[in-house]
Design an enzyme around this catalytic site. Sequence first.
Site: not given
Length: 298
Positions: A107, A115, A159
Amino acid sequence: MATGGCSRGRRVVALMGAGAVLVALLGACGPAGNAKTAATGPGPASASSTTPGSRATGAGRGSGATPTSPSSAATPPPSLGALVPVLSVIDGDTIAVREGGVRRKIRLIGVDTPETRKPNTPVQCFGKEASSKMQSLVQSRSVRLQADPSQGDTDKYGRSLRYVFTADGRNVAQLLIAGGFGREYTYDTAYRFQPQFRAAESAARGARAGLWGACPSFGSPVAGSQPSTAPAPAGPNDPAAAPAGCRIEGNINSRGEKIYHLPGSATYDKTVITPSTGERYFCSEAAAVAAGWRAARD
C-alpha cells in the site's frame, strides 16, 4: 632526380632498425621514383597507422566496436532498496510484488486514489483511470521499495506500507498525485514526503488535472455504477451498527495508538472500524478522550 630520391630513401633505411628495412624501401621510392614521406612526416596518416591506445580502422569503416553510451535513466538514490518484480496492480494505490521469494501486497504511503474494488462501494470517479495509470508506471516491471518508520510497517489489512519508486528513481505516489490520479493522504502522522505530495496536489488542483477536472468531488461515484461485490474484509465498519448519533470513529493504528476520526475529516472515509480488535464508535469527542483516544492529525 629519381636517383637522388632513392639515395635519400637508402639513407632513411640506414637510420632505421633492420626489422623495418622492407617498409622503408617500399616507402622510399614511389612509382615515379620520387621519395615518399616517412610515417612521421607531414600529411594524413595511412589507414594502417595508429596512435597509442587507439584501434586501427579501415578507410570509411568503423572499428566494429560501438562505444557504449551512458544510460539515459537517472541513477536512483543509494538509500532505495533492491529492485523487486511487480506481480500485479490491485488498484491505483496498491500493488503486489515478489520480495524475498514471497508475494507481498504494498500500500503506497501518502496517496489515496478513487476506489474500484472496495467492498460495498460503487466504483468511484476516475478510479479506473488511476488503476490504469499505475499499470503504465509499474506493471510487468521492477520497482524499489522504501519504508517510513513514522507510518508503521503494515496496515490493518496486512499490506506493507511503502514508498514505491520506478527503476530510475521516480516516486510513484508523487507521479499519481501530480497527474490528478489521486490525492495526498496523511493517515495519522506526517511522513517524509508530505510537503512534496501536498505541493503536487495543489498544482494538480489548480490545473484541474485528472479527477480534479473530471469529477464533482473526490470519491464521488461513477454514474450508474453498482457497489462492489468483492468479499468484505473481516470486521469492516458498519455505520448502521453504531449507536444512533454516534459517528465518531475510534480507530487503533498499527502501533497500538488509539485515534478518533470526526465525520467529514480527510481520514474519516478511509478508516475501518473493527470492533473485535477493540475499535469502536463514540457519540462525542469528550467521550473519546475520556476513553483514552486522541484526535487524528489530518
